[in-house]
Design a protein around this motif. Structure first.
Motif, short mmCIF file in Angstrom:
data_model
loop_
_atom_site.label_atom_id
_atom_site.label_comp_id
_atom_site.label_asym_id
_atom_site.label_seq_id
_atom_site.Cartn_x
_atom_site.Cartn_y
_atom_site.Cartn_z
N HIS A 69 37.45 -21.96 -40.54
CA HIS A 69 38.60 -21.62 -41.38
C HIS A 69 39.67 -20.89 -40.56
O HIS A 69 40.86 -21.19 -40.65
CB HIS A 69 38.15 -20.78 -42.57
N ASN A 73 43.49 -22.09 -39.78
CA ASN A 73 44.65 -21.24 -40.06
C ASN A 73 45.49 -21.04 -38.82
O ASN A 73 46.72 -21.11 -38.86
CB ASN A 73 44.22 -19.88 -40.63
N GLU A 77 49.33 -22.22 -38.23
CA GLU A 77 50.38 -21.28 -37.80
C GLU A 77 51.08 -21.77 -36.54
O GLU A 77 52.31 -21.69 -36.42
CB GLU A 77 49.78 -19.89 -37.58
#
Length: 125
Positions: A69, A73, A77
């Motif tokens: 996860h 992320n 980004e």
């Protein structure tokens, strides 16, 4: 009377011998009982061991999920930071996440190379 007394003594002696034999367990009974207790103890030990292994596996799986996860992320980004359209970011993330080896490659590239990498992945899609 001597014979009767001797016979009575023998009977009494035989009875006390039989009585004491009945009270003592046979050695095989002691072994069986000991093995039964050993098996029961081993069973309890294995149950506890299995419970501990299950807890360890849960922690490892959860850690892997969290790491995955976090990587997704971070990749998102990085993609959005490259100033490319959101649709392109979404498509690129789908491709990158579907092929786990691309995550580490993407994250190791400079910004310039990341854009080239993303465009290359999208062309091959």
């Amino acid at each position: 009377m001597g014979d009767e007394e001797e016979s009575l003594n023998q009977t009494s002696s035989t009875n006390s011998t039989l009585s004491s034999r009945r009270k003592r367990k046979k050695p095989s009974d002691n072994i069986s009982e000991g093995l039964g207790k050993l098996a029961e103890s081993f069973d309890k030990m294995m149950e506890k061991s299995n419970e501990q292994v299950e807890k360890i596996v849960e922690v490892i799986v959860e850690s892997g999920r969290k790491k995955e996860h976090d990587q997704h992320n971070f990749t998102w980004e990085e993609l959005t930071r490259l100033e490319i359209p959101v649709e392109v970011c979404i498509d690129a993330l789908d491709i990158i996440v579907a092929k786990p080896w691309t995550v580490s490659i993407f994250n190791s590239l400079s910004d310039e190379k990341k854009v080239e990498f993303v465009m290359s992945l999208l062309r091959k899609k």
